[in-house]
Design a protein around this motif. Structure first.
Motif, PDB file in Angstrom:
ATOM      1  N   GLN A 241       0.829  -1.196   0.000  1.00 29.42           N
ATOM      2  CA  GLN A 241       0.000   0.000   0.000  1.00 29.42           C
ATOM      3  C   GLN A 241       0.872   1.258   0.000  1.00 29.42           C
ATOM      4  OE1 GLN A 241      -3.261  -0.220   2.914  1.00 29.42           O
ATOM      5  NE2 GLN A 241      -2.907  -2.432   3.019  1.00 29.42           N
ATOM      6  N   TYR A 242       1.994   1.182   0.696  1.00 29.02           N
ATOM      7  CA  TYR A 242       2.910   2.313   0.753  1.00 29.02           C
ATOM      8  C   TYR A 242       3.464   2.631  -0.643  1.00 29.02           C
ATOM      9  CZ  TYR A 242       6.999   5.045   2.190  1.00 29.02           C
ATOM     10  OH  TYR A 242       7.942   6.027   2.329  1.00 29.02           O
ATOM     11  N   LEU A 243       3.954   1.610  -1.349  1.00 28.22           N
ATOM     12  CA  LEU A 243       4.515   1.842  -2.687  1.00 28.22           C
ATOM     13  C   LEU A 243       3.434   2.206  -3.696  1.00 28.22           C
ATOM     14  CD1 LEU A 243       7.362  -0.800  -3.119  1.00 28.22           C
ATOM     15  CD2 LEU A 243       7.541   1.619  -2.560  1.00 28.22           C
ATOM     16  N   ASP A 244       2.248   1.647  -3.532  1.00 28.26           N
ATOM     17  CA  ASP A 244       1.138   2.004  -4.412  1.00 28.26           C
ATOM     18  C   ASP A 244       0.825   3.495  -4.295  1.00 28.26           C
ATOM     19  OD1 ASP A 244      -1.134   1.079  -6.186  1.00 28.26           O
ATOM     20  OD2 ASP A 244      -2.302   1.920  -4.525  1.00 28.26           O
ATOM     21  N   ALA A 245       0.837   3.991  -3.079  1.00 21.06           N
ATOM     22  CA  ALA A 245       0.557   5.411  -2.858  1.00 21.06           C
ATOM     23  C   ALA A 245       1.643   6.297  -3.460  1.00 21.06           C
ATOM     24  CB  ALA A 245       0.426   5.694  -1.358  1.00 21.06           C
ATOM     25  N   LEU A 246       2.867   5.777  -3.567  1.00 13.44           N
ATOM     26  CA  LEU A 246       3.961   6.538  -4.170  1.00 13.44           C
ATOM     27  C   LEU A 246       3.945   6.477  -5.693  1.00 13.44           C
ATOM     28  CD1 LEU A 246       6.974   5.663  -1.826  1.00 13.44           C
ATOM     29  CD2 LEU A 246       5.595   7.752  -1.846  1.00 13.44           C
ATOM     30  N   GLY A 247       3.099   5.594  -6.268  1.00 18.91           N
ATOM     31  CA  GLY A 247       2.969   5.545  -7.713  1.00 18.91           C
ATOM     32  C   GLY A 247       3.606   4.352  -8.386  1.00 18.91           C
ATOM     33  N   ALA A 248       3.776   3.240  -7.671  1.00 19.18           N
ATOM     34  CA  ALA A 248       4.365   2.049  -8.284  1.00 19.18           C
ATOM     35  C   ALA A 248       3.428   1.466  -9.342  1.00 19.18           C
ATOM     36  CB  ALA A 248       4.650   1.001  -7.220  1.00 19.18           C
ATOM     37  N   ASP A 249       4.004   1.032 -10.472  1.00 17.58           N
ATOM     38  CA  ASP A 249       3.255   0.348 -11.528  1.00 17.58           C
ATOM     39  C   ASP A 249       3.472  -1.161 -11.494  1.00 17.58           C
ATOM     40  OD1 ASP A 249       2.240   2.733 -12.929  1.00 17.58           O
ATOM     41  OD2 ASP A 249       4.344   3.090 -13.414  1.00 17.58           O
ATOM     42  N   VAL A 250       4.690  -1.567 -11.156  1.00 11.22           N
ATOM     43  CA  VAL A 250       5.075  -2.975 -11.129  1.00 11.22           C
ATOM     44  C   VAL A 250       5.761  -3.262  -9.802  1.00 11.22           C
ATOM     45  CG1 VAL A 250       6.413  -4.804 -12.258  1.00 11.22           C
ATOM     46  CG2 VAL A 250       5.430  -2.941 -13.631  1.00 11.22           C
ATOM     47  N   LEU A 251       5.372  -4.367  -9.160  1.00 12.77           N
ATOM     48  CA  LEU A 251       6.022  -4.801  -7.932  1.00 12.77           C
ATOM     49  C   LEU A 251       6.757  -6.111  -8.198  1.00 12.77           C
ATOM     50  CD1 LEU A 251       3.297  -4.129  -5.204  1.00 12.77           C
ATOM     51  CD2 LEU A 251       5.288  -2.709  -5.789  1.00 12.77           C
ATOM     52  N   ALA A 252       8.041  -6.124  -7.910  1.00 12.43           N
ATOM     53  CA  ALA A 252       8.823  -7.361  -7.903  1.00 12.43           C
ATOM     54  C   ALA A 252       8.802  -7.902  -6.475  1.00 12.43           C
ATOM     55  CB  ALA A 252      10.255  -7.088  -8.348  1.00 12.43           C
ATOM     56  N   GLN A 253       8.545  -9.201  -6.345  1.00 14.26           N
ATOM     57  CA  GLN A 253       8.505  -9.806  -5.013  1.00 14.26           C
ATOM     58  C   GLN A 253       9.405 -11.048  -4.972  1.00 14.26           C
ATOM     59  OE1 GLN A 253       4.894 -11.665  -3.587  1.00 14.26           O
ATOM     60  NE2 GLN A 253       5.296 -11.100  -1.467  1.00 14.26           N
ATOM     61  N   PRO A 254      10.702 -10.857  -4.695  1.00 15.14           N
ATOM     62  CA  PRO A 254      11.555 -12.016  -4.460  1.00 15.14           C
ATOM     63  C   PRO A 254      11.131 -12.684  -3.157  1.00 15.14           C
ATOM     64  CG  PRO A 254      12.830  -9.966  -4.654  1.00 15.14           C
ATOM     65  CD  PRO A 254      11.405  -9.590  -4.504  1.00 15.14           C
ATOM     66  N   SER A 255      10.853 -13.991  -3.188  1.00  8.60           N
ATOM     67  CA  SER A 255      10.282 -14.670  -2.027  1.00  8.60           C
ATOM     68  C   SER A 255      10.923 -16.038  -1.820  1.00  8.60           C
ATOM     69  CB  SER A 255       8.768 -14.843  -2.196  1.00  8.60           C
ATOM     70  OG  SER A 255       8.128 -13.586  -2.343  1.00  8.60           O
ATOM     71  N   ALA A 256      10.809 -16.539  -0.578  1.00  9.75           N
ATOM     72  CA  ALA A 256      11.289 -17.880  -0.243  1.00  9.75           C
ATOM     73  C   ALA A 256      10.460 -18.371   0.943  1.00  9.75           C
ATOM     74  CB  ALA A 256      12.769 -17.869   0.103  1.00  9.75           C
ATOM     75  N   ASN A 257       9.523 -19.267   0.687  1.00 12.71           N
ATOM     76  CA  ASN A 257       8.635 -19.762   1.734  1.00 12.71           C
ATOM     77  C   ASN A 257       9.243 -21.014   2.385  1.00 12.71           C
ATOM     78  OD1 ASN A 257       6.112 -20.328   3.217  1.00 12.71           O
ATOM     79  ND2 ASN A 257       5.973 -22.043   1.787  1.00 12.71           N
ATOM     80  N   PRO A 258       9.573 -20.964   3.683  1.00  9.05           N
ATOM     81  CA  PRO A 258      10.285 -22.080   4.316  1.00  9.05           C
ATOM     82  C   PRO A 258       9.392 -23.094   5.020  1.00  9.05           C
ATOM     83  CG  PRO A 258      10.317 -20.203   5.780  1.00  9.05           C
ATOM     84  CD  PRO A 258       9.510 -19.782   4.562  1.00  9.05           C
ATOM     85  N   TRP A 259       8.091 -23.052   4.755  1.00  9.30           N
ATOM     86  CA  TRP A 259       7.179 -23.994   5.397  1.00  9.30           C
ATOM     87  C   TRP A 259       6.371 -24.753   4.347  1.00  9.30           C
ATOM     88  CZ3 TRP A 259       7.329 -18.946   7.744  1.00  9.30           C
ATOM     89  CH2 TRP A 259       7.990 -18.926   8.982  1.00  9.30           C
ATOM     90  N   PRO A 260       5.912 -25.973   4.662  1.00 11.44           N
ATOM     91  CA  PRO A 260       5.137 -26.757   3.680  1.00 11.44           C
ATOM     92  C   PRO A 260       3.907 -25.991   3.205  1.00 11.44           C
ATOM     93  CG  PRO A 260       5.819 -28.146   5.499  1.00 11.44           C
ATOM     94  CD  PRO A 260       6.175 -26.742   5.891  1.00 11.44           C
ATOM     95  N   TRP A 261       3.713 -25.961   1.900  1.00  9.34           N
ATOM     96  CA  TRP A 261       2.665 -25.167   1.277  1.00  9.34           C
ATOM     97  C   TRP A 261       1.271 -25.643   1.664  1.00  9.34           C
ATOM     98  CZ3 TRP A 261       3.030 -20.592  -0.811  1.00  9.34           C
ATOM     99  CH2 TRP A 261       2.071 -20.125  -1.707  1.00  9.34           C
ATOM    100  N   GLU A 262       1.091 -26.942   1.777  1.00  6.68           N
ATOM    101  CA  GLU A 262      -0.235 -27.491   2.054  1.00  6.68           C
ATOM    102  C   GLU A 262      -0.445 -27.820   3.524  1.00  6.68           C
ATOM    103  OE1 GLU A 262      -2.684 -27.509   0.058  1.00  6.68           O
ATOM    104  OE2 GLU A 262      -1.590 -26.911  -1.745  1.00  6.68           O
ATOM    105  N   ALA A 263       0.526 -27.591   4.370  1.00  5.30           N
ATOM    106  CA  ALA A 263       0.399 -27.860   5.804  1.00  5.30           C
ATOM    107  C   ALA A 263      -0.155 -26.623   6.518  1.00  5.30           C
ATOM    108  CB  ALA A 263       1.749 -28.250   6.383  1.00  5.30           C
ATOM    109  N   PRO A 264      -0.676 -26.793   7.751  1.00  4.89           N
ATOM    110  CA  PRO A 264      -1.142 -25.624   8.498  1.00  4.89           C
ATOM    111  C   PRO A 264      -0.040 -24.591   8.678  1.00  4.89           C
ATOM    112  CG  PRO A 264      -1.908 -27.644   9.535  1.00  4.89           C
ATOM    113  CD  PRO A 264      -0.939 -28.052   8.462  1.00  4.89           C
ATOM    114  N   SER A 265      -0.407 -23.323   8.580  1.00  5.59           N
ATOM    115  CA  SER A 265       0.547 -22.251   8.806  1.00  5.59           C
ATOM    116  C   SER A 265       1.090 -22.338  10.228  1.00  5.59           C
ATOM    117  CB  SER A 265      -0.130 -20.890   8.598  1.00  5.59           C
ATOM    118  OG  SER A 265       0.669 -19.850   9.121  1.00  5.59           O
TER     119      SER A 265
END
Length: 351
Positions: A241-265
Motif C-alpha cells: 500500500q505504501y509503494l502504491d501510494a507513491l505511484g508504483a506500476d510494477v512490484l517485484a517480489q523475491p520470495s522464499a517460503n520455508p514452510w510446507p505449502w499445504e500444511a497448516p501455517s
C-alpha cells in the motif's frame, strides 16, 4: 531494442537451491547465467535476432544468502541450520571474525560473520548479476542476500561495511549492468529472520525506479503481506500500500517460503500456508491497490541446511476493472521453472 515499446516481458525465476551452487563465486555465476540463458531463449525476437521488448527478470529471495558459505561448503554441509553453519564459518575464519568484532562491536557472533563475509558476498552477487543484466540486456531484481550497508554504495564490486547491522537486501540492476537500487526488507519473518539477528529496513527507504515498463518497486517476501503473522509485531508496515501510494506500476517480489505449502501455517493452525499467501499476500491485496498493475513473484524451491523451500512463482495483473488475473504460474511448487508473460507496458505519467 526499442525501450519505448508498448509491450514488455516479465519473468519470475524459480530455481532449485543446492548448497553446491555456492562452492565458489564462479560456480554461483555459472549457475545463474545458465538460468539467464533460459530466459534469453524465451524472449521474443525480430528478424535479425534482437529482443523485441524490454524485459524484467526477478530472482527469488535468499538466493544470495548462502554466499556466506562460499569456500566452506564442505565444512557446513552437515549443519542443520543457518546459525550452526555460520558458527562453523566463524571458527574457520577467526581472524576476519575478530576484525569485524573489533571494528563494530556487534551484539552477536552472527553479525560478526555477516560483516566479515560481506565484501565477498557483495562482490560475488554484484559481478554475477551485473554481468547477467549487461550481457543479456535485462532489468534484474537479484533475489536477496544478507548484507550490511556499504560505505561505498552498491554500484561497485568493492564493499566496505558501514557497520554490522545486517539486512535482507535485494539489488536491482539495469541493462547497462549498473546496480541502481538496494532494497532492505522492512518486515522480518518471526521465528526466522529475527533468530538470525537481522535488522529491519525502513519503509521510507523503499525505492521506485523509472523503467520502460513503469515505476518498479521491490517488496521482499513478507513485505508483500497485508498484516503481521503474530500480535507481537507492532511495527509491521503493509508495504504494498505504501509503494502504491507513491505511484508504483510494477512490484517485484523475491520470495522464499520455508514452510510446507499445504500444511497448516505455523502462525494459524486453521489456515494452510498456501492459503495464507493467497489470502494475505499480494494476490489478495492487488485488487485493493490504486496504481500497481503487475506483480512478479519469484519463489525459491529446494533445500539448504535443513530448510526446505516450496511455493509456486507467479505473475499477476490488476485489470482496468479492478480484478486480479493470474497471467502465469509455475505448475509445480517444488520444481525449477521459468514463469513468463508478455504484457502491455504499465508505464504511465505521474499520478
Amino acid at each position: 531494442m526499442d525501450t519505448s515499446a508498448d509491450t514488455v516481458e516479465l519473468f519470475a525465476l524459480q530455481p532449485r537451491a543446492s548448497l553446491e551452487d555456492y562452492a565458489s563465486p564462479s560456480t554461483f555465476a555459472a549457475r545463474h547465467r545458465a538460468l539467464a540463458a533460459k530466459v534469453d531463449a524465451l524472449r521474443s525476437r525480430d528478424a535479425e535476432g534482437r529482443p523485441r521488448h524490454p524485459a524484467l527478470v526477478v530472482w527469488p529471495e535468499w538466493v544470495g544468502a548462502p554466499l556466506l558459505f562460499t569456500g566452506h561448503v564442505a565444512l557446513v554441509r552437515r549443519a542443520t541450520s543457518v546459525q550452526g553453519a555460520l558458527k562453523r564459518v566463524a571458527l574457520a575464519e577467526p581472524w576476519d571474525t575478530w576484525n569485524a568484532w573489533s571494528a563494530f562491536h556487534p551484539p552477536s557472533l552472527l553479525e560478526c560473520v555477516y560483516a566479515a563475509r560481506a565484501p565477498r558476498v557483495h562482490r560475488a552477487l554484484w559481478e554475477t548479476f551485473s554481468g547477467i543484466a549487461r550481457d543479456f540486456g535485462l532489468w534484474v531484481v537479484a533475489g536477496s542476500a544478507l548484507l550490511p550497508a556499504s560505505q561505498r554504495g552498491q554500484d561497485t564490486p568493492d564493499f566496505r561495511p558501514y557497520g554490522a547491522r545486517t539486512y535482507n537486501t535485494s539489488y536491482t540492476f539495469s541493462p547497462e549492468g549498473r546496480c541502481v537500487a538496494a532494497t532492505r526488507k522492512a518486515n522480518l519473518v518471526p521465528t526466522r529472520e529475527d533468530a538470525l539477528h537481522l535488522s529491519p529496513g525502513r519503509p521510507e527507504d523503499l525505492a521506485l525506479l523509472q523503467t520502460p515498463f513503469g515505476r518498479l518497486g521491490t517488496l521482499i517476501g513478507y513485505d508483500g503481506f497485508l498484516k503481521p503473522h503474530t500480535p507481537q509485531e507492532p511495527w509491521f508496515v503493509p508495504c504494498a500500500q505504501y509503494l502504491d501510494a507513491l505511484g508504483a506500476d510494477v512490484l517485484a517480489q523475491p520470495s522464499a517460503n520455508p514452510w510446507p505449502w499445504e500444511a497448516p501455517s505455523p502462525f494459524n493452525a486453521s489456515q494452510r500456508r498456501g492459503e495464507q499467501w493467497r489470502e494475505e499476500g499480494l494476490q489478495a491485496q492487488l485488487r485493493m491497490l490504486k496504481r500497481v498493475r503487475y506483480v512478479v513473484s519469484a519463489q525459491l524451491v529446494g533445500s539448504v541446511l535443513g530448510t526446505h523451500f516450496e511455493a509456486p512463482s507467479s505473475i499477476l495483473e490488476r485489470t482496468d476493472a479492478g480484478e486480479v488475473r493470474v497471467l502465469a504460474e509455475a505448475p509445480s511448487r517444488s520444481e525449477e521453472d521459468v514463469v513468463h508473460a508478455t504484457v502491455p507496458t504499465a508505464a504511465r505519467g505521474t499520478p
